[in-house]
Scaffold this motif. Structure first.
Motif, PDB file in Angstrom:
ATOM      1  N   ARG A  99     -18.341  16.876  -0.909  1.00 53.22           N
ATOM      2  CA  ARG A  99     -19.656  16.559  -1.452  1.00 53.22           C
ATOM      3  C   ARG A  99     -19.528  15.757  -2.750  1.00 53.22           C
ATOM      4  NH1 ARG A  99     -22.580  22.513  -0.648  1.00 53.22           N
ATOM      5  NH2 ARG A  99     -22.318  22.583   1.629  1.00 53.22           N
ATOM      6  N   LYS A 101     -20.991  15.095  -6.329  1.00 55.67           N
ATOM      7  CA  LYS A 101     -21.813  15.709  -7.367  1.00 55.67           C
ATOM      8  C   LYS A 101     -22.014  14.710  -8.494  1.00 55.67           C
ATOM      9  CE  LYS A 101     -22.128  19.783 -10.363  1.00 55.67           C
ATOM     10  NZ  LYS A 101     -21.465  21.048 -10.771  1.00 55.67           N
ATOM     11  N   VAL A 130     -26.346  17.010  -5.937  1.00 49.51           N
ATOM     12  CA  VAL A 130     -25.199  17.250  -5.065  1.00 49.51           C
ATOM     13  C   VAL A 130     -25.551  16.708  -3.686  1.00 49.51           C
ATOM     14  CG1 VAL A 130     -23.648  18.936  -4.034  1.00 49.51           C
ATOM     15  CG2 VAL A 130     -24.538  19.321  -6.340  1.00 49.51           C
ATOM     16  N   PRO A 132     -24.511  15.752   0.308  1.00 60.79           N
ATOM     17  CA  PRO A 132     -23.636  16.320   1.337  1.00 60.79           C
ATOM     18  C   PRO A 132     -22.427  15.435   1.595  1.00 60.79           C
ATOM     19  CG  PRO A 132     -25.597  15.358   2.325  1.00 60.79           C
ATOM     20  CD  PRO A 132     -25.822  15.354   0.844  1.00 60.79           C
ATOM     21  N   SER A 133     -21.388  16.031   2.144  1.00 59.72           N
ATOM     22  CA  SER A 133     -20.226  15.248   2.552  1.00 59.72           C
ATOM     23  C   SER A 133     -20.591  14.402   3.757  1.00 59.72           C
ATOM     24  CB  SER A 133     -19.064  16.174   2.908  1.00 59.72           C
ATOM     25  OG  SER A 133     -19.371  16.895   4.093  1.00 59.72           O
ATOM     26  N   GLU A 136     -21.007  16.623   6.802  1.00 57.44           N
ATOM     27  CA  GLU A 136     -22.247  17.397   6.737  1.00 57.44           C
ATOM     28  C   GLU A 136     -23.448  16.513   7.011  1.00 57.44           C
ATOM     29  OE1 GLU A 136     -21.050  20.854   3.486  1.00 57.44           O
ATOM     30  OE2 GLU A 136     -21.798  18.903   2.811  1.00 57.44           O
ATOM     31  N   PRO A 146     -29.708  17.061   0.131  1.00 59.85           N
ATOM     32  CA  PRO A 146     -29.197  17.038  -1.234  1.00 59.85           C
ATOM     33  C   PRO A 146     -29.778  18.171  -2.069  1.00 59.85           C
ATOM     34  CG  PRO A 146     -30.884  15.369  -0.941  1.00 59.85           C
ATOM     35  CD  PRO A 146     -30.642  15.965   0.408  1.00 59.85           C
TER      36      PRO A 146
END
Length: 391
Positions: A99, A101, A130, A132-133, A136, A146
């Motif tokens: 993720r 940030k 933050v 998501p990856s 994700e 987010p």
């Protein structure tokens, strides 16, 4: 999605917010900049529907990365594009789970253009963001949006193919506390939304025009708190204020809102049967709806009285005279008297009208649904509904 074509200014705002939470595709359309924070952000923007076509430059200074002149297009809609003059990523960190940030994300001069209109925003600022990856963001089974502390967008203009739909001074929201990955309290507001009534293609809009409204100035605000340990939700006020028309305030308290229920509702967002099953675990402790008139009721009464060919007092007398017959379906003499008195007073002298549900004990949603199906006239008694005017 970036290029959602849902109608109305709310859809435009959704498109702007979702700009920072797009799905990713395996192949990148843009040339990596070499800055890992910028490239991680651009990867999230580069989706199947939206493609990062180009950017001007990527500059790094301390913990701040600035991307200039972003252009995002859509290969399925040749006239659709998003441009962002400046994207500033502050305090970026790629976490172990992939993720991204950011201490702060700032977008300046964002423009979304499409064949059926578009939207511009002067600035967008998001703190403690933050994202998501990539995995994700691509997942359809457990979509992760987010997380953030505060969001603010200012000077928003929304247009359709025929011209202006709405101007909005500011949209803001904040997540004030969390329980793990779940928000437990927050608030939002939409300030200075000026809507061009003539540009809204709906029967309601034509009715508003007939009532003498060319534009509507609307403010919306609300807040809420969820206590996962007590399994309660408190919404002290959802407020919608249309100037020179009316304002509406809704408040309520719920019980039975456990962590499992909230998690289940998130996971079952596309499954109506599962959602309904989970909602039946919730109870209603109290609820209130209040309408404060500023001129809307008088305009409606004037219009309907003219259609009937009578003066307003005569028309109101006709309406209130028919109330006892209509209220007979309640099968509750005490409530019938309350409603008759309150509605008569409100129509005679428009001020406020308030409906409150105050049951002695929280009522399960399952019980309410069953009563609606088999004995709807009992709902006011089950919820201990009362109504008052001009108080």
């Amino acid at each position: 999605m970036m290029f959602s074509r849902a109608p109305g200014f709310a859809a435009g705002l959704t498109a702007a917010v979702s700009l920072i939470a797009l799905q990713t595709s395996p192949a990148l359309a843009f040339d990596p900049s070499g800055n890992e924070i910028a490239d991680a952000f651009l990867t999230l923007l580069d989706s199947e529907e939206g493609t990062v076509e180009s950017y001007g430059s990527v500059d790094a200074s301390g913990n701040t990365v600035t991307i200039s002149d972003l252009l995002i297009t859509n290969e399925d809609e040749k006239d659709a594009k998003v441009t962002i003059a400046s994207t500033v990523l502050t305090g970026g960190d790629i976490q172990a789970n992939g993720r991204l940030k950011l201490e702060n994300l700032t977008l300046e001069k964002l423009e979304l253009a499409a064949e059926d209109g578009g939207m511009t925003l002067e600035t967008v600022s998001v703190s403690a963001l933050v994202l998501p990856s990539a995995d994700e963001a691509k997942s359809k089974d457990t979509p992760i949006g987010p997380g953030y502390e505060s969001f603010e967008a200012s000077s928003i203009q929304i247009r359709d193919e025929d011209g202006k739909v709405a101007d909005i001074e500011k949209v803001s929201s904040s997540i004030d506390s969390m329980d793990g990955d779940l928000p437990t309290s927050g608030q939002f507001s939409i300030t200075g939304a000026m809507i061009d009534v003539k540009q809204i293609e709906a029967e309601e809009a034509r009715s508003l025009t007939d009532l003498g409204y060319e534009t509507l100035s609307i403010d919306v605000s609300g807040s809420g708190k969820w206590d996962p340990d007590a399994a309660t939700v408190e919404v002290p006020g959802l407020n919608i204020n249309a100037k020179d028309a009316a304002s509406l305030t809704i408040s309520f308290s719920l019980g039975g809102v456990t962590r499992d229920v909230v998690t289940g509702l998130n996971e079952a967002s596309d499954n109506s049967e599962e959602t309904m099953a989970l909602l039946q675990n919730i109870t209603i402790a109290n609820a209130k709806v209040r309408l404060d008139d500023e001129s809307l009721t008088g305009r409606i009464l004037d219009q309907e009285a003219q259609k009937a060919g009578v003066e307003v007092p005569v028309y109101v007398s006709q309406l209130t005279g028919a109330l006892p017959v209509m209220l007979g379906v309640l099968q509750n003499k005490e409530l019938e008297a309350q409603v008759n008195e309150a509605v008569t007073e409100f129509l005679t002298t428009p001020g406020s009208l308030e409906i409150a549900a105050s049951p002695a004990a929280p009522v399960p949603v399952a019980q309410i649904m069953g009563t609606v199906m088999f004995a709807p006239q009992m709902i006011p008694q089950i919820l201990s509904v009362g109504i008052t005017a001009n108080q």
